[in-house]
Structures are given as structure tokens and as C-alpha cells.
Design a protein around this motif. Structure first.
Motif: not given
Length: 548
Positions: A538-545, A294-295
Motif C-alpha cells: 500500500r505504501m509503495a503504491r501511495e508513493y507513486y500516486e 503531505d503524509h
């Protein structure tokens, strides 16, 4: 957990937010969390540092595992004539806690002692970090030296460093009686941990369930590869026989590709920008049994990088205040220019900065390729410019060091050209604050993401860039940045150089001097556009999601 004591088993020092309960351990060769902790070289470290700061801000259940480099990366000193010279000096940190944890792992045919130090989260407002070192009692000089310098030029030592991070990191967690739900490998440096986990869990499915991987490498040749027998001799595979190693890692011959092994033994992987995700999927498409790629676009921590006065002016949409503050920040940067180079720069003059790791594909010296055109621009008294370069090449990359020094020698001919040494977090911040234009010139598709332009944009600097990495998701030419068209055909270097000069002569410089209203409008757009999407929260949230 106090500064003085360290109790086992490990318990996360702050209660995680309920959205981020899943326990994660993030392995990275480098972390740039603060100027005072010199365990990073460049972009990978800046990125990891921002990530760890967002983990702290969002109260995520994540800890970092890295290395305590005795000499850091290197100090960028100068020779007698002022050209650059790598210097290696011991670093001491009284803010790190000795966990008193010591254990041995087999490396290079010896049982090597590994010691673990701890950075409590409140010191620099980061995730809790555990840092490993072999510079400890019980080791001889050769094994102590494994953790001396980040990215050792000797291939045996470089692999040994990866083993201390990977196998040593996995062993540390056992010593801490800490079993995370997710092992996150930031780049393939720690991939040796996967074989340790396979020995422990006996099944590929059990390993994959726990492992995720971030690749930062946009081309096949850039992935680290070694002879599989050489790695086995060093102890890389934790005693697994080579038949098993080949079977589980996707390696068909004697060339062990670290990234391919990480992709083969992860349940999910990600590139670090939208374009890089596409490039990575294309690059690995012939390998069927690898993780889905993914990215998650890289980002930087704006709480750390932003100037508070610029930020309040942005929120108030006060362009005059932004412009006034920018001049003050330029004056601060120009003190460093005067100190290092003996040159007095003017805060009213358009200031262009190229600053990041010196590497051939980033083409640091593109601005001087057409020297006559460059000279004409530099000598224009009607619409003057000032140009600053900074950045560290790898200490053994002679080509990049030559480029750095060539720029330095050229700077003797111009009172408005400066080449600075000591490019670390603090100087990087000064340059972002004090630049009007942030120049970015990589060969297109070679820069996986690149993040220096994000922090420049946060501080009211306009990006002038080739269409690569994160820029593809951010840039609107003439609205929030200046974009070069994508070069095609045989001589992309000449095209990019011509397009860069054309853009500067016909658009960038005239806009700054003849249309300040337009310039300030672009600056405000740029600051607003970078603010949410390219903030590491935003990036740290996306890593979890998306990944964990």
C-alpha cells in the motif's frame, strides 16, 4: 543482467508494470533487505528494506542507491560481565556484483575514489540496489574510512558519508547514463545531491521538477544542522558559491539545516504518518517557499515478516490455531533467551517485549521506573509475566548504553526478565513471533511513525502503546490493542509510567489469564486491521500516486 557481468548504460532488470512506469531513484543511508546484508541500524533501514521488497513485488520502475558499510552499523557484543559492547568487524558479501564503476568526487579537500556494487533484485526479492563505498584502491586510510561505519560519530566523517551517498549517488547515475524522472531522498542524508543537480540544470525549477523528499524527523532540534562554511570546506555544495547556496536553499544565516534545504528544493515532501504530517507542517510553517508536506504512513512488508501458519489461521478466522501456533513460536524465541541469558521461559506465560533502537525519547526502561510495582508484577505467581528487552543504542550514545546495561543488571534479580543482544532483522523476527504484548513507550509526538508494532501485530502480538505515530491510525483500545491515555502537564513521565502499570495490572494481564476469548478476539482484530493498511505494498503504491 547476470551475476557476473555488468553492462552500461543501465537498464532496469525487470519490465515495470504499466501503473509504475515513471523512473525513480531512491536514496537512503540504510536498507534492511535481509539479515545477511548488514547495512542498516534500525527503523529507517527496516522501512527502506520493506519498501524495496514491495517495489519488487509490484514491479515498480525504481532503483535504490545506498552505501556499502564495511563494518555495518556495529555488532552488539558483550563485555566479560555480560553488559553490551559495540564491536566493529569487516563484512564480506559474495552475492554483490562489482559493477567495475569507479569515479572520483571531491571530499574533505581530496579527490576520493568511489566504487559501486550492485545487488541484483532476485537475490533477496528487492528493488535493484547500487551500494557505494570509498574502501577501494587509490584512497588513503582516512578516505577509505568514510564508508566503514554507518553514522560515524565524527561529524566530519558523518558529513562525508552523506556526500558520498548524495553527490556520489548522483555521479553514479551519470556513469550509468541513467537519468531518472524522480530523485527520492529518504531523509535528508543525500541532500548534497541537490547542489550537484543545480550545477547541472542551472535552474531551481529544473531541480524541483525532479526531487521529492521524505522527512522522518518530528521535531526541529532533531534535524541535522552544520556551519555552512564547514560544509563548503568539505565540498558539500559541489563548488557553488555560498550566496547561491543561501538563495536556493532557504538558509538565511550560517547554520545550514539539511531538512530545510531538502524542503526548499523539492516539489513535494511527505511525513511518515498522519500525525507526523501534521507535526511537520506545523514545524515548518514559518518557511514560505518550501514543498507542500503531505503524509504517507510507513508500513512493513508482510510477505517478508508474516509467519505463514499464523497467516493461514488468520484467513480461516481460527483463533485456536493462532493461539497454538503462537505457543510454538514462543518456544523458538525462548531457545535464544536460554542461550543468551541462561533462563528458561514458559510458553504458557504472558510474554511482554520491548525491542527497537534504544533512545531516550523511546523510554525503554519505563517498565522499571517504579521498581517496587514492577517487582510485585514480576513476582506474582497467580498471573505470571515474562519480559524481554532488545535493541541497539547508537554506539556512542552513552546514556542509551547505560540504560541498556542498567536493564541488563536488573535482569539478574529476576529469572523471568531477559535482555538480549544482537537486535537485527533475524532477532527482530523472533521477538515479533514470540511476544504476546509489544510494548511501545515513546514521548507522544516524538515518534514520527515507528513500525516495529506493525510487524508484531502481523504475528499475533498485541500492541500496548502511547498514542503516537502510526498507532493513532491503527489502535482501538480494548478492540485491537491496549492504549495509554495521552499524558498532559508537567510530569508526563510519571503519568505515563503510572498509566502503563495501571493498564498492565487492571487490564492486560487479567485479560490474558481470565478472558482468553476476549484476548483471541483482540488478536484476530489486530491481525486483520494491520494486514492491508500497514502492508508496504500500500505504501509503495501511495508513493507513486501521491509523491512521484
Amino acid at each position: 543482467m547476470s551475476q557476473q557481468t555488468f553492462s552500461l548504460p543501465y537498464k532496469h532488470p525487470f519490465a515495470p508494470d504499466k501503473k509504475y512506469q515513471k523512473s525513480v531513484v531512491y536514496f537512503s543511508m540504510e536498507f534492511a533487505v535481509d539479515q545477511a546484508l548488514k547495512i542498516y541500524s534500525g527503523g529507517l533501514g527496516f522501512l527502506a528494506g520493506s519498501h524495496m521488497r514491495s517495489v519488487y513485488a509490484l514491479k515498480q520502475n525504481l532503483i535504490g542507491v545506498g552505501m556499502l558499510w564495511k563494518h555495518g552499523y556495529y555488532d552488539q557484543g558483550r563485555k566479560k560481565d555480560g553488559s553490551m559492547q559495540p564491536e566493529f568487524r569487516e563484512k564480506m558479501y559474495s552475492f554483490l556484483v562489482d559493477t567495475k564503476i569507479r569515479f572520483q568526487i571531491p571530499v574533505m579537500g581530496k579527490d576520493v575514489w568511489v566504487a559501486a556494487y550492485y545487488l541484483p533484485p532476485d537475490v533477496f526479492q528487492s528493488a535493484p540496489l547500487f551500494l557505494l563505498t570509498t574502501d577501494t584502491d587509490g584512497n588513503d586510510d582516512t578516505t577509505r574510512a568514510i564508508s566503514y561505519s554507518l553514522y560515524d560519530a565524527d561529524v566530519t566523517y558523518k558529513v562525508a558519508q552523506c556526500m558520498v551517498l548524495g553527490i556520489g549517488g548522483a555521479r553514479l547515475l551519470e556513469e550509468l547514463s541513467y537519468e531518472p524522472q524522480v530523485y527520492h531522498f529518504n531523509e535528508a542524508h543525500a541532500v548534497s545531491a541537490i547542489f550537484h543537480l543545480f550545477k547541472k540544470y542551472k535552474k531551481v525549477a529544473e531541480v524541483k521538477k525532479r526531487v521529492v523528499f521524505t522527512t522522518h524527523t518530528p521535531e526541529e532540534a532533531g534535524n541535522e544542522k552544520h556551519d555552512i562554511n564547514f560544509l563548503e570546506k568539505l565540498g558539500f555544495f559541489s563548488g557553488l558559491d555560498l550566496g547561491t547556496v543561501r538563495k536556493i536553499s532557504g538558509i538565511k544565516d550560517d547554520t545550514f539545516n539539511h531538512s530545510l534545504a531538502a524542503l526548499s528544493l523539492s516539489r513535494k515532501a511527505n511525513g511518515v504518518s498522519k500525525l507526523h504530517g501534521e507535526v511537520s507542517r506545523h514545524m515548518w510553517k514559518s518557511h514560505k517557499n518550501i514543498a507542500e508536506i503531505d503524509h504517507i504512513t510507513n508500513a512493513q512488508n508482510n510477505a517478508y515478516w508474516i509467519d505463514s501458519e499464523l497467516e493461514s489461521a488468520r484467513i480461516a478466522k481460527d483463533s485456536e490455531k493462532i493461539a497454538a501456533r503462537k505457543k510454538e513460536l514462543k518456544k523458538i524465541l525462548f531457545k535464544t533467551v536460554a542461550d543468551q541469558c541462561g533462563k528458561i521461559f514458559d510458553p504458557n506465560v504472558l510474554t511482554i517485549v520491548w525491542a527497537r533502537r534504544f533512545a531516550a525519547y523511546k523510554r525503554p526502561d519505563m517498565l522499571i521506573w517504579d521498581l517496587e510495582r514492577f517487582r510485585k508484577m514480576m513476582e506474582n505467581k497467580e498471573q505470571p509475566i515474562q519480559v524481554i528487552w532488545a535493541g541497539k543504542p547508537y554506539p556512542k550514545d552513552d546514556g542509551a548504553i547505560d540504560t541498556f546495561n542498567h536493564l541488563f543488571y536488573q535482569s539478574h534479580h529476576f529469572s523471568n526478565m531477559a535482555v538480549l543482544t544482537g537486535y537485527e532483522l533475524a532477532l527482530s523476527k523472533l521477538l515479533k513471533d514470540g511476544s504476546d504484548v509489544w510494548l511501545n513507550t515513546p514521548v507522544v509526538t516524538r515518534e514520527a511513525s515507528g513500525t516495529s508494532g506493525m510487524t508484531a501485530a502481523m504475528n499475533a502480538s498485541l500492541n500496548l502503546s502511547t498514542f503516537d505515530g502510526w498507532i493513532c491510525e491503527f489502535s482501538k483500545d480494548g478492540e485491537n490493542s491496549f492504549l495509554l491515555p495521552v499524558a498532559e502537564g508537567d510530569d508526563i513521565n510519571k503519568q505515563d509510567c503510572d498509566n502503563l502499570m495501571q493498564k498492565l495490572e487492571s487490564t492486560v494481564i487479567p485479560t490474558y489469564y481470565a478472558n482468553q476469548t476476549k484476548w483471541q478476539e483482540m488478536v484476530l482484530n489486530s491481525m486483520n486491521d494491520v494486514n492491508v493498511e500497514f502492508n508496504s505494498d500500500r505504501m509503495a503504491r501511495e508513493y507513486y500516486e501521491k509523491l512521484y
